[in-house]
Design an enzyme around this catalytic site. Structure first.
Site, mmCIF file in Angstrom:
data_model
loop_
_atom_site.group_PDB
_atom_site.id
_atom_site.type_symbol
_atom_site.label_atom_id
_atom_site.label_comp_id
_atom_site.label_asym_id
_atom_site.label_seq_id
_atom_site.Cartn_x
_atom_site.Cartn_y
_atom_site.Cartn_z
ATOM 1 N N GLU A 198 -9.948 1.797 4.146
ATOM 2 C CA GLU A 198 -9.728 2.920 3.223
ATOM 3 C C GLU A 198 -11.042 3.342 2.566
ATOM 4 O OE1 GLU A 198 -7.803 3.382 -1.185
ATOM 5 O OE2 GLU A 198 -6.661 2.195 0.267
ATOM 6 N N SER B 151 0.834 -1.196 0.000
ATOM 7 C CA SER B 151 0.000 0.000 0.000
ATOM 8 C C SER B 151 0.864 1.239 0.000
ATOM 9 C CB SER B 151 -0.912 0.021 1.230
ATOM 10 O OG SER B 151 -1.674 1.222 1.252
ATOM 11 N N HIS C 275 -7.266 -3.588 5.051
ATOM 12 C CA HIS C 275 -6.727 -2.229 4.897
ATOM 13 C C HIS C 275 -7.541 -1.460 3.871
ATOM 14 C CE1 HIS C 275 -4.333 0.586 2.479
ATOM 15 N NE2 HIS C 275 -3.577 0.817 3.537
ATOM 16 N N ASN C 276 -7.813 -2.090 2.730
ATOM 17 C CA ASN C 276 -8.552 -1.401 1.673
ATOM 18 C C ASN C 276 -10.002 -1.169 2.063
ATOM 19 O OD1 ASN C 276 -6.114 -1.757 0.366
ATOM 20 N ND2 ASN C 276 -7.037 -2.335 -1.571
ATOM 21 N N LYS D 19 -4.215 -6.907 3.797
ATOM 22 C CA LYS D 19 -4.291 -5.836 2.791
ATOM 23 C C LYS D 19 -5.731 -5.598 2.357
ATOM 24 C CE LYS D 19 -2.805 -2.851 -0.308
ATOM 25 N NZ LYS D 19 -3.851 -2.691 -1.310
#
Length: 472
Positions: A190, A129, A186-187, A183
Site C-alpha cells: 500500500e 484492511s 499488505h501495508n 497484513k
C-alpha cells in the site's frame, strides 16, 4: 437473558464498524470500552435498537458472552494489547478465544499465541484492511494462529468479510504471527502504490501544467484499465476532483506536504532487510514519507541547492490518450510493489514455516482491502499456475507487461532526472527490474574488495570452493 455471540473491546471507529458488521450478519454482541461514556454514546447512537449490549467492567463483559467466548480486541498495538491480555486472562476459561484485530508486530503475535495457547486459550492475530467503510460493509481479513482457533471463528469472519466472485475475502493464513505478517506486507505494498500515484500527480502538475480536474480525468481513464483499475486509483481521482470550499480551487494544493505513518511500512522494510529480500520500491515509498517530514530543512535547502538551469521536457504522453508513457511507468511500479511484497511473503513462509498460499492471499485482497485491484486476479492466476513462482515478474503474463512497458518507465525516469523532479518509487522500480534481469552484476568486484581488506574469501565462476587472494 441469553448470552451474546461475540465480544468487542475498543470502540474506536474500526471497532464500532466491525461490531455493527457482526450484528448485521446475525451475531449478537457485547462491547466494552475503557471509558463507559464512549460505550454509552455508542449504545444510544449507532447501536440503538440493535442486538448489542454494553458492559461497565471486564467481569461483566466476560460474563455476558456465550462459551466458548470469542473476543475481538481493537485497541492500540504494543503494550496496550499485553496489558489487556493480562487483565482479561484470569477471567477466561479453557477454549475461550482472543482476537487481536489491530496492526500488531508479527513477532509480538508469535509470542502471544504461544503464551495464550499454553493456558488453553485460543489466540488469533488478524490483520483487517478496508478502513472504516470496509470494516462496516465487509473488510479483507487475514487471521493467523492455530487452525483450531481459526475454525472457532470461521463462520463469523466469512460472513463479515467482503464478498467477491470466488468467495469471501478471508482465509486461514497460517500459524503464529502469519496473519499479522501478511497484513504488514499488505501495508508495505500500500505504501508503495500510494507513493507511485503521488509521483504521477507531481509529474502531471510540474511537467504538464495540469490542474486537479485535468489530472482526475486521466486517473479516471486509468481506472477503466485492467492493469490499473483499483481502489487507490479511484480515490486519487476523488481527491484531485475535490474543491476547496473557501475558494473553489484544488483542495489537495492546500494540504501540507508532510506525510504520516503508523509503523507497518517500516516493519515491512525491516523484515525484508532481515530476511535478505529486496523491496526497493516499498523502501523508496517509506523513505519518501520520512523525507517529507523534513519540511523546514527542505524549505531552507531549496534556496541554496540549485534546480536544473533549464527544466528539461519530460515526455509523459498526451493526456487525451491517457498519457501512455506515464501510464506504463505507473503500471510497472505497481506491479513491482506487488512482486516485492509477494517475494517477501515467500521468504517469510519458508523461514517461519507459515505455508502461505499466495493464490489465496491474492484472492482475499480482491475485495474490501485498501490495495484491492483487478490486477490481483492476474496475481492469483500466476500463483495458481505456479505456486513456486520465484518472482511475479517472470510469470508469462507479467513478463509480457514488463517487456511492453519498460521503455515508458525509462523515458519517464530519465526525463524526471533531467528535470530535477524526484520520483523515488519509479526510479527504484527501474533499478529493481534492471538488476533482476541482469545475469551478471558488478558485485564480483565487491567480493574482491571484501577479500582484499578483510580476507572474507570469494567464490569463482569456474570451479567450486572458497578462495582467498593476497591482493596487496
Amino acid at each position: 437473558m441469553s448470552k451474546a455471540h461475540f465480544g468487542l473491546i475498543g470502540l474506536g471507529v474500526m471497532g464500532e464498524n466491525l461490531v455493527l458488521n457482526a450484528e448485521r450478519n446475525g451475531y449478537s454482541s457485547v462491547v466494552f470500552n475503557r471509558t463507559y461514556a464512549k460505550t454509552e454514546d455508542f449504545l444510544k447512537g449507532r447501536a440503538a435498537g440493535l442486538n448489542i449490549i454494553g458492559a461497565h467492567t471486564l467481569e461483566e463483559f466476560v460474563g455476558a458472552l456465550e462459551r466458548p467466548r470469542r473476543i475481538l480486541m481493537m485497541i492500540k498495538a504494543g503494550s496496550p494489547i499485553d496489558a489487556m491480555i493480562a487483565q482479561i486472562s484470569p477471567l477466561l476459561e479453557d477454549g475461550d478465544l482472543l482476537i487481536d484485530g489491530g496492526n500488531s508486530l508479527y513477532t509480538d503475535t508469535e509470542r502471544r499465541v504461544k503464551e495464550l495457547e499454553s493456558q488453553s486459550f485460543g489466540y488469533i492475530g488478524m490483520g483487517v484492511s478496508g478502513g472504516a467503510k470496509g470494516a462496516l460493509e465487509g473488510p479483507s481479513m487475514m487471521p493467523g494462529g492455530t487452525k483450531a482457533a481459526y475454525d472457532a471463528i470461521e463462520g463469523l469472519v466469512r460472513k463479515m468479510a467482503a464478498q467477491v466472485d470466488d468467495g469471501p475475502c478471508v482465509t486461514y493464513i497460517g500459524p503464529g504471527g502469519a496473519g499479522h505478517f501478511v497484513k504488514t506486507v499488505h501495508n508495505g505494498i500500500e505504501y508503495g502504490i500510494e507513493q507511485i500515484l503521488v509521483e504521477a500527480y507531481d509529474l502531471m502538475k510540474r511537467c504538464a501544467g495540469m490542474d486537479g480536474l485535468a489530472m482526475a480525468q486521466v486517473f479516471d481513464g486509468w481506472n477503466q484499465l485492467e492493469e490499473l483499475s483499483s481502489y487507490l486509483v479511484e480515490i486519487t481521482e476523488v481527491c484531485l476532483r475535490t474543491r476547496d470550499p473557501e475558494d473553489g480551487g484544488d483542495l489537495v494544493e492546500k494540504i501540507l506536504d508532510v506525510a504520516g505513518q503508523k509503523g507497518t511500512g517500516l516493519w515491512t522494510v525491516v523484515s525484508a532487510l532481515e530476511m535478505g529480500v529486496p523491496v526497493p520500491t516499498i523502501y523508496a515509498a517509506l523513505n519518501a514519507r520520512v523525507m517529507s517530514s523534513l519540511h523546514s530543512e527542505r524549505l531552507a535547502a531549496a534556496s541554496v541547492i540549485d534546480a536544473p538551469a533549464a527544466a528539461a521536457a519530460v515526455s509523459l504522453g498526451e493526456p487525451s490518450k491517457g498519457m501512455p508513457a506515464l501510464r506504463d511507468a505507473i503500471t510497472l511500479a505497481c506491479i513491482a510493489s506487488y512482486a516485492q511484497g509477494m517475494a517477501l511473503m515467500v521468504e517469510a513462509s519458508a523461514l517461519h514455516e507459515y505455508h502461505l498460499n499466495l493464490s489465496s492471499i491474492a484472492q482475499i485482497w480482491k475485495g474490501g482491502c485498501i490495495i484491492r485491484a483487478k490486477l490481483l486476479q492476474r496475481i492469483q492466476n500466476a500463483y495458481d499456475t505456479n505456486p513456486d513462482l520465484a518472482n511475479l515478474m517472470v510469470d508469462p503474463w507479467f513478463a509480457e507487461q514488463v517487456n511492453a512497458r519498460l521503455s515508458g518507465l525509462r523515458q519517464v525516469v530519465a526525463g524526471a532526472a533531467l528535470a530535477g523532479i524526484p520520483v523515488p518509487c519509479l526510479s527504484s522500480t527501474l533499478d529493481y527490474i534492471d538488476s533482476y534481469r541482469t545475469a551478471r552484476l558488478p558485485q564480483n568486484l565487491l567480493q574482491a574488495m571484501r577479500d582484499c581488506f578483510g580476507a572474507h574469501t570469494y567464490q569463482r565462476v569456474d570451479r567450486e570452493g572458497s578462495f582467498h587472494t593476497e591482493w596487496l
